[in-house]
Design an enzyme around this catalytic site. Sequence first.
Site, short mmCIF file in Angstrom:
data_model
loop_
_atom_site.label_atom_id
_atom_site.label_comp_id
_atom_site.label_asym_id
_atom_site.label_seq_id
_atom_site.Cartn_x
_atom_site.Cartn_y
_atom_site.Cartn_z
N SER A 132 0.84 -1.12 -0.01
CA SER A 132 0.03 -0.08 -0.18
C SER A 132 0.88 1.17 0.04
O SER A 132 2.07 1.20 0.58
CB SER A 132 -0.60 0.09 1.31
OG SER A 132 -1.38 1.17 1.46
N TYR A 146 -1.65 -0.55 10.27
CA TYR A 146 -1.85 -1.23 9.13
C TYR A 146 -0.64 -0.62 8.40
O TYR A 146 0.01 -1.38 7.63
CB TYR A 146 -3.33 -0.70 8.32
CG TYR A 146 -3.41 -0.97 6.95
CD1 TYR A 146 -3.53 -2.24 6.39
CD2 TYR A 146 -3.14 0.27 5.96
CE1 TYR A 146 -3.49 -2.20 4.95
CE2 TYR A 146 -3.15 0.14 4.68
CZ TYR A 146 -3.51 -1.31 4.14
OH TYR A 146 -3.78 -1.35 2.59
#
Length: 254
Positions: A132, A146
């Site tokens: 990501s 995350y």
Amino acid sequence: MSLTGRRAVVVGGTRGLGEAVVDRLLAAGAHVIAVGRTAPAASRAHQVVTADVVQPRAGDEVAAAVRGSGGVDVLVHVAGGSSSPGGGHSALTEEHWQHELAWNLLGAVRVDRALSPLLRSSGAGAVVHVGSIQARMPLWDGTLAYAAAKAALRAYSKGLANELAPAGVRVNTVSPGGIAGPGADGLARRIAAARGLSEQEGMGLLMESLGGVPQGRLAPVREIAEVVGFLVSDAAASITGAEITVDGGTVPTV
Ligand SMILES: NC(=O)c1ccc[n+]([C@@H]2O[C@H](COP(=O)([O-])OP(=O)(O)OC[C@H]3O[C@@H](n4cnc5c(N)ncnc54)[C@H](OP(=O)(O)O)[C@@H]3O)[C@@H](O)[C@H]2O)c1
């Protein structure tokens, strides 16, 4: 580039981006096993295996299925996400951290470790980890754990690529920004409804929350899957330890 005769495993291949990756690999001629926590009612993959990568036994469960089908040449790790509450670092408990790290880092580590002997014997092994942009652009309010887990996945991928290159196994990372689809559409609708705006304006605010998306659109799963398909093909034979960002220009730095 054809993947005819290649045996592929897509962890997180039952929905969303993973399902698009399965379709891309099938279209190139690969034999594809999809892994998810639950088996969908229908899948275009040749086989669906249920395993939860948050659990330490997941690697062995996937490896058992793969051995049954004769081996693996292509491994794509899509499974991941965030389920922690917003509110910055003080809202995150030990359990939140353990879960986000297991979901976004250790899941890939476990499956890679279990399958690496089979990938080494492939002769043309290719691994892709889906990361990501948050590895480089952490959103501290809602997804700090995350983001940290994806940053660790990025470092791990580079090290693994260097270790496995002499054995003929390539390891790369594809890092999306915002992904278009039902998840983003629903979020944009909720943002719009809360402010009395149109859906399009809601999507605009969603993109603003990422710091702006210069292209003015989120990436469809098909386009991200295309990059994965390229990286696991022989067209990318000299590419390993690389990261390809698919974010419409969202990350503002070089
Ligand atoms: N959505 C975004 O905007 C965005 C942005 C940047 C990066 N990413 C990354 O892109 C990847 C896909 O995200 P997504 O939002 O597209 O996910 P998604 O649509 O929810 O799909 C996730 C897939 O992974 C499977 N999965 C999820 N957790 C799993 C687990 N613990 N064990 C095994 N399989 C699991 C799901 O099936 P089951 O539910 O049946 O397990 C499904 O097949 C993730 O790595 C995410 O971090 C997403």
